[in-house]
Design an enzyme around this catalytic site. Structure first.
Site, PDB file in Angstrom:
ATOM      1  N   GLY A 286       0.810  -1.219   0.000  1.00 20.97           N
ATOM      2  CA  GLY A 286       0.000   0.000   0.000  1.00 20.97           C
ATOM      3  C   GLY A 286       0.842   1.267   0.000  1.00 20.97           C
ATOM      4  CD  GLU A 287       2.045   1.940   3.441  1.00 24.21           C
ATOM      5  OE1 GLU A 287       2.162   0.710   3.587  1.00 24.21           O
ATOM      6  OE2 GLU A 287       0.956   2.529   3.578  1.00 24.21           O
TER       7      GLU A 287
ATOM      8  CG  ASN B 102      -2.670   2.569   3.190  1.00 27.35           C
ATOM      9  OD1 ASN B 102      -2.199   1.476   3.472  1.00 27.35           O
ATOM     10  ND2 ASN B 102      -2.030   3.424   2.419  1.00 27.35           N
TER      11      ASN B 102
ATOM     12  CG  ASP C 103      -1.325   4.134   7.081  1.00 27.14           C
ATOM     13  OD1 ASP C 103      -1.818   3.490   6.154  1.00 27.14           O
ATOM     14  OD2 ASP C 103      -0.373   3.722   7.769  1.00 27.14           O
TER      15      ASP C 103
ATOM     16  CD1 TRP D 156       3.098  -6.265  16.392  1.00 31.09           C
ATOM     17  CD2 TRP D 156       2.609  -4.133  16.865  1.00 31.09           C
ATOM     18  NE1 TRP D 156       2.894  -5.615  15.203  1.00 31.09           N
ATOM     19  CE2 TRP D 156       2.597  -4.300  15.467  1.00 31.09           C
ATOM     20  CE3 TRP D 156       2.325  -2.866  17.398  1.00 31.09           C
ATOM     21  CZ2 TRP D 156       2.325  -3.247  14.592  1.00 31.09           C
ATOM     22  CZ3 TRP D 156       2.056  -1.835  16.522  1.00 31.09           C
ATOM     23  CH2 TRP D 156       2.054  -2.020  15.136  1.00 31.09           C
TER      24      TRP D 156
ATOM     25  CD1 TRP E 249       5.835   1.065  12.388  1.00 33.93           C
ATOM     26  CD2 TRP E 249       3.759   0.788  11.597  1.00 33.93           C
ATOM     27  NE1 TRP E 249       5.377   2.283  11.965  1.00 33.93           N
ATOM     28  CE2 TRP E 249       4.110   2.153  11.487  1.00 33.93           C
ATOM     29  CE3 TRP E 249       2.494   0.382  11.169  1.00 33.93           C
ATOM     30  CZ2 TRP E 249       3.235   3.106  10.954  1.00 33.93           C
ATOM     31  CZ3 TRP E 249       1.627   1.337  10.639  1.00 33.93           C
ATOM     32  CH2 TRP E 249       2.006   2.689  10.535  1.00 33.93           C
TER      33      TRP E 249
END
Lengths: 603, 165
Positions: free
Chosen positions: A195-196, A280, A322, A497, A561
Site C-alpha cells: 500500500g505504501e 489504506n 493510514d 503487538w 512496525w
C-alpha cells in the site's frame, strides 16, 4: 468423427471425477484438524479466527505453575510475527525473510526437515516496516508458504519438497507478501502487500492441486475486476450499484490506489463466505485523491468458490490517517438485542470495534475500543459513516499543514495482532496500541517500485493528548462486542503487538514487547503468571496437546512496525512528560533474535 | 526577588533565554556549535567548508525546547519522516533492523553518505535501497544530509522542528 468427439468428453468426465473427491477431502481436512483441539492447524485456531482452544488442562488455578518445556532458535534476527502450527505429532515453524520453514518432531523436538527458499534480497527494501511473515497454512498433506517475494509455494508436509510454486505479484513494482494464506475447500487464498508503493490490492484463490489461478478479486476498479455484482453486492444492506469503486476516485488513480490485503482471512463453512479487510488508499496525502476511494478500508464478504462479493462495508471512507482495515475478522454467534446473531467482530486500526451481521453485512455495533480515539465522534448507524472531527481532518487542514494530536496514530488503536474470543466468557481479548500522532500530508510523485507515501508523522503516547497523566503505549483489554464496552483494561508500557489466546481453562495469554508472556484470568484480567522470553514478542500465542499434555507456544523476536516504533513517545523533551524519559527505548529491555518458547505444567 | 530567582534558574540552561525573555531575540546555534545571543539576530554566517549544512535555533523559554530550522533542514526532516523513518525510526534513532543515523551519520563523511543514499547498502541485518530513482528523494539529498547532520551533531533534539520564517 464420433471417436474424436468422445476423447475430450471422456477426459472432461475423468477430470471431474478426479477433482470431485479431492474437493471434499480438502475442505474436510482443515475442518477436521481444526475441530480437534490437540492441533493448532490454522492461524486463528479455527476458520472463525477465534483463537480459542477447548483445552483446559492449564487453567486459572494451576497456570501459576507453568514452566518452559523446550525452546528452539530460528536463527533469524528480524521481527517474528504469526505463530507455530501444530498438526498431530509435528510442529511447523516459519520465520521472517528469508521465510524458512522448519518441521519439528514433537516426540523429541528434532528437526524433520528445513525448507529455505532462495529469494532475491532486493525484496527486503521493498517491504514496509520490517520483513515479517505471519504464518503457514496446511491442507491435504501440504504446507503452503507465502514467500516475501510473492511466490506461493506448496510443500510436501512429510518431506518439505516443493510440489508447486506460483508467482502472486512483482516486488519490482513494490508488491510483496507478509500474510498467512488460508485453504478453503480446494483453493488456497492469499492477498498482497504494498500500500505504501501504490500497489492495487486483491485477494487471489489458487487451486491447491496445481497452483493455477481460480479467481482474483481486486479491491478497486471496474466491477468485473472486483467480482462485484452491482445489483446483488450490498453495503449497509443496499446494492452498491454500477461502478461503485470507479465513481469514488479521480481519474484512474484507483490503478495505484492501494487497498491491499495483507491481514487475516476468516471463513464460515455454513455460509461459504470468506471475510477479510482492505488497506489504506495510496498515497497518504488525502488532498490529491478526492472521493471515498472505494473499496479501500473495507470489510469484504465473498463467496469462497467464485470470489463474488456478497457484501462490503467501508469503515474509513477517504482515509486521511493510514487506518488500514486489514485486521482480523472474528466470527462468533452472539445474543444482540435478545436475538442470536451470526456476527463478525473487527477491531479496526481506526479505533472502532465493529460488530456486523456476517450474513447480511448489517452494522450492529460500532464503538471506540480506546477512549483516547478522537478523529471521529461516532459512527452514524444509519449511514455507517464515521463522523470526522474537523480539526483532526488532515484533508481539511490541507497539504503542508501539520495536523496535531490525532488519536490513534497511523499504527492504529490496534494493528494486525489478532484478538481472541472466548465463548465461555463471551468476551473478546484485544491487544491494543495507545498512541497518538501529528500528521502532515504533502505532494509526491508516483514511480513504480518506489515508496509512495506523501505524509510525515510523529507518534507519542496518548496520554500527551488525553492529559490524564498516563504514559503507557498499550493496553490489553476485554471487550463486550454486543454492547461495545470495555470490560477491563490492563495498561502496558509498550504497544501490545502479540496475538492473544483464550482457553477453556479460563486463562487468556498475550505477549509484550519487552518479551513477557503473560497469563491473565479471563473473567477479571488478574495477572496469574508471567515469564520473560529471550526477545520482544510480536508473535501470536497458540496451544496444543501432545501425548496427553497441554502446551503453550509462542515465537519471540522483536521487530515489525513495533520495532520501528520502539522509540515512539520519546520525541522532544522529556520535561513535563513524567515517566516517558524512563522508557528510553525498547532496546533497553530486549534485543533481536527469533526463538520459539514452549510452556507446560510440571510433570 | 522573583525575577532574580527566575534568572538563576534560567541561567542553568544558558543565559540566552534571559535575553530571549527580555528582548524577544532568538538564539542561534550555529553550525560550528557555538551559541551566540544577539538582538536583532545577525545575518547567518557565510557558508564555508567548516560550517555544517543547517541552521538550528532553539528556544527553551516555554520550559520545552522548541527548535526552528532553515527551510532546507525542514524539508530534510519532512522527507526523512516520509520515507526513511519506516526503517531508521522516528528522529533517526534507529530500529531493531536499521542503525541509528544519529550515530552513523556522525561517523561517516558526506561523500560516503551521498553514495549510500544514492546506491544503497547491504548490512548484516538489513538491506537499504538506493534512492537515485526516486524523485521524492533524489532531489533532496542535501536536505536529508542537513537534517541528519544536525541530529548527529546534537544541534537538533528529537521532535518536529519549526521552520524559520
Amino acid at each position: 468423427m464420433r471417436r474424436k468427439l468422445l476423447v475430450p468428453l471422456v477426459s472432461m468426465v475423468t477430470a471431474a471425477v478426479l477433482s470431485w473427491p479431492c474437493l471434499t477431502i480438502a475442505n474436510d481436512s482443515v475442518l477436521k484438524l481444526t475441530k480437534d483441539p490437540n492441533n493448532w492447524a490454522i492461524w486463528g485456531g479455527d476458520y472463525a479466527g477465534t483463537r480459542f482452544s477447548k483445552l483446559d488442562q492449564i487453567n486459572s488455578n494451576n497456570v501459576k505453575d507453568l514452566q518452559v518445556a523446550w525452546t528452539f532458535s530460528t536463527g533469524v534476527l528480524r521481527g517474528h510475527e504469526g505463530g507455530p502450527m501444530v498438526i498431530g505429532d509435528t510442529m511447523y515453524v516459519h520465520t521472517p525473510f528469508p521465510n524458512k520453514v522448519f518441521s519439528l518432531s514433537l516426540a523429541d523436538q528434532s528437526i524433520n526437515w528445513v525448507y529455505e527458499p532462495q529469494q532475491n534480497p532486493d525484496t527486503i527494501p521493498v517491504m514496509c516496516c520490517d520483513t515479517v511473515y505471519r504464518g503457514l497454512a496446511y491442507a491435504d498433506g501440504m504446507i503452503f508458504l507465502q514467500q516475501a517475494d510473492t511466490n506461493l509455494v506448496a510443500l510436501d508436509a512429510k518431506s518439505g519438497k516443493v510440489i508447486w510454486k506460483v508467482k502472486n505479484g512483482d516486488p519490482k513494482v513494490g508488491s510483496t507478501n507478509t500474510n498467512a494464506p488460508v485453504v478453503v475447500k480446494d483453493k488456497v487464498l492469499t492477498g498482497i502487500s504494498g500500500g505504501e508503493f501504490g500497489v492495487r490490492g486483491f485477494l487471489a484463490a489458487y487451486n491447491i492441486k496445481d497452483g493455477s489461478l481460480a479467481w482474483k478479486a481486486y479491491s478497486t476498479g471496474p466491477d468485473d475486476e472486483m467480482l462485484v455484482d452491482p445489483n446483488k453486492t450490498t453495503e449497509m444492506l443496499k446494492p452498491v450499484g454500477k461502478d461503485s469503486s470507479l465513481k469514488t476516485w479521480k481519474g484512474d488513480q484507483w490503478k495505484i490506489g492501494g487497498g491491499t490485503t495483507w491481514g487475516w482471512y476468516s471463513y464460515d463453512p455454513d455460509l461459504n463466505l470468506v471475510y477479510y479487510g482492505t488497506g489504506n488508499p495510496s498515497t497518504w496525502n488525502p488532498t490529491v485523491r478526492p472521493g471515498d476511494n472505494k473499496w479501500s478500508m473495507t470489510i469484504m464478504a465473498r463467496d469462497a468458490d467464485t470470489g463474488m462479493a456478497k457484501w462490503f462495508y467501508q469503515m474509513t471512507p477517504h482515509d486521511e490517517w493510514d487506518f488500514d482495515g486489514i485486521n482480523e475478522m472474528i466470527l462468533a454467534d452472539q445474543m444482540i438485542g435478545g436475538k442470536n446473531r451470526k456476527t463478525l467482530v473487527h477491531f479496526d486500526r481506526n479505533g472502532f470495534g465493529y460488530t456486523m451481521d456476517r450474513v447480511t453485512g448489517e452494522l450492529l455495533v460500532a464503538e471506540k475500543f480506546d477512549p483516547a480515539v478522537n478523529w471521529a465522534t461516532h459512527v452514524d448507524m444509519k449511514t455507517g459513516r464515521p463522523q470526522v472531527v474537523a480539526k483532526y481532518s488532515t484533508d481539511l487542514n490541507g497539504q503542508d499543514v501539520n495536523t496535531k494530536d490525532i488519536c490513534p496514530a497511523a499504527l492504529g488503536s490496534k494493528d494486525q495482532q489478532p484478538a481472541a474470543y472466548s465463548p465461555r466468557t463471551k468476551l473478546f481479548y484485544v491487544p491494543t496500541n495507545h498512541v497518538c500522532m501529528d500528521y502532515e500530508p504533502f505532494e509526491v510523485e508516483y514511480v513504480a517500485g518506489q515508496p509512495y507515501v506523501g505524509a510525515t508523522l510523529s507518534m507519542f503516547p496518548a496520554g500527551r493528548v488525553t492529559k490524564d497523566g498516563t504514559n503507557n503505549l498499550g493496553n490489553f483489554i476485554a471487550w463486550d462486542a454486543t454492547t461495545g464496552k470495555i470490560k477491563w483494561s490492563i495498561p502496558e508500557p509498550f504497544s501490545v503487538w502479540s496475538g492473544a489466546l483464550a482457553t477453556a481453562g479460563d486463562v487468556v495469554f498475550y505477549g509484550t514487547l519487552e518479551g513477557y508472556v503473560k497469563a491473565v484470568d479471563a473473567n477479571s484480567g488478574k495477572e496469574l503468571y508471567k515469564f520473560k522470553t529471550p526477545s520482544g514478542i510480536i508473535g501470536n500465542l497458540n496451544t496444543y496437546m501432545y501425548n496427553g499434555k497441554q502446551y503453550i507456544g509462542v515465537l519471540s523476536g522483536i521487530g515489525g512496525w513495533a520495532g520501528i516504533g520502539m522509540a515512539a513517545g520519546l520525541t522532544g523533551d522529556t520535561e513535563g512528560l513524567g515517566a516517558v524519559g524512563a522508557y528510553k527505548s525498547l532496546s533497553k529491555y530486549t534485543q533481536l533474535g527469533g526463538t520459539l518458547t514452549v510452556f507446560a505444567l510440571p510433570n | 526577588m522573583k525575577l532574580a530567582g527566575l534568572t538563576n534558574n534560567l541561567s542553568k540552561t544558558g543565559l540566552l533565554i534571559i535575553t530571549t525573555l527580555l528582548t524577544g531575540a532568538a538564539t542561534l546555534a550555529f553550525a560550528n556549535g557555538t551559541e551566540t545571543t544577539s538582538s536583532p539576530p545577525p545575518a547567518p554566517a557565510p557558508a564555508t567548508d567548516n560550517t555544517a549544512p543547517y541552521t538550528v535555533v532553539c528556544d527553551k523559554s516555554s520550559g520545552q525546547t522548541v527548535c526552528n530550522v532553515d527551510k532546507q533542514t525542514y524539508i530534510g526532516w519532512r522527507t526523512y519522516h516520509a520515507v526513511c523513518h519506516v526503517c531508521h525510526a522516528q528522529d533517526a534513532v534507529g530500529s531493531s533492523f536499521a542503525p541509528s543515523l544519529v550515530e552513523r551519520v556522525g561517523a561517516i563523511d558526506k561523500e560516503r553518505f551521498m553514495d549510500v543514499l544514492a546506491n544503497g547498502y547491504s548490512g548484516q541485518i538489513g538491506v537499504m535501497p538506493g534512492w537515485k530513482d526516486n524523485p521524492n528523494v533524489n532531489k533532496k539529498y542535501d536536505e536529508l544530509y542537513g537534517y541528519l547532520k544536525a541530529r548527529a551533531d546534537g544541534a537538533l533534539p528529537p521532535g518536529r522542528p519549526k521552520r524559520l520564517p
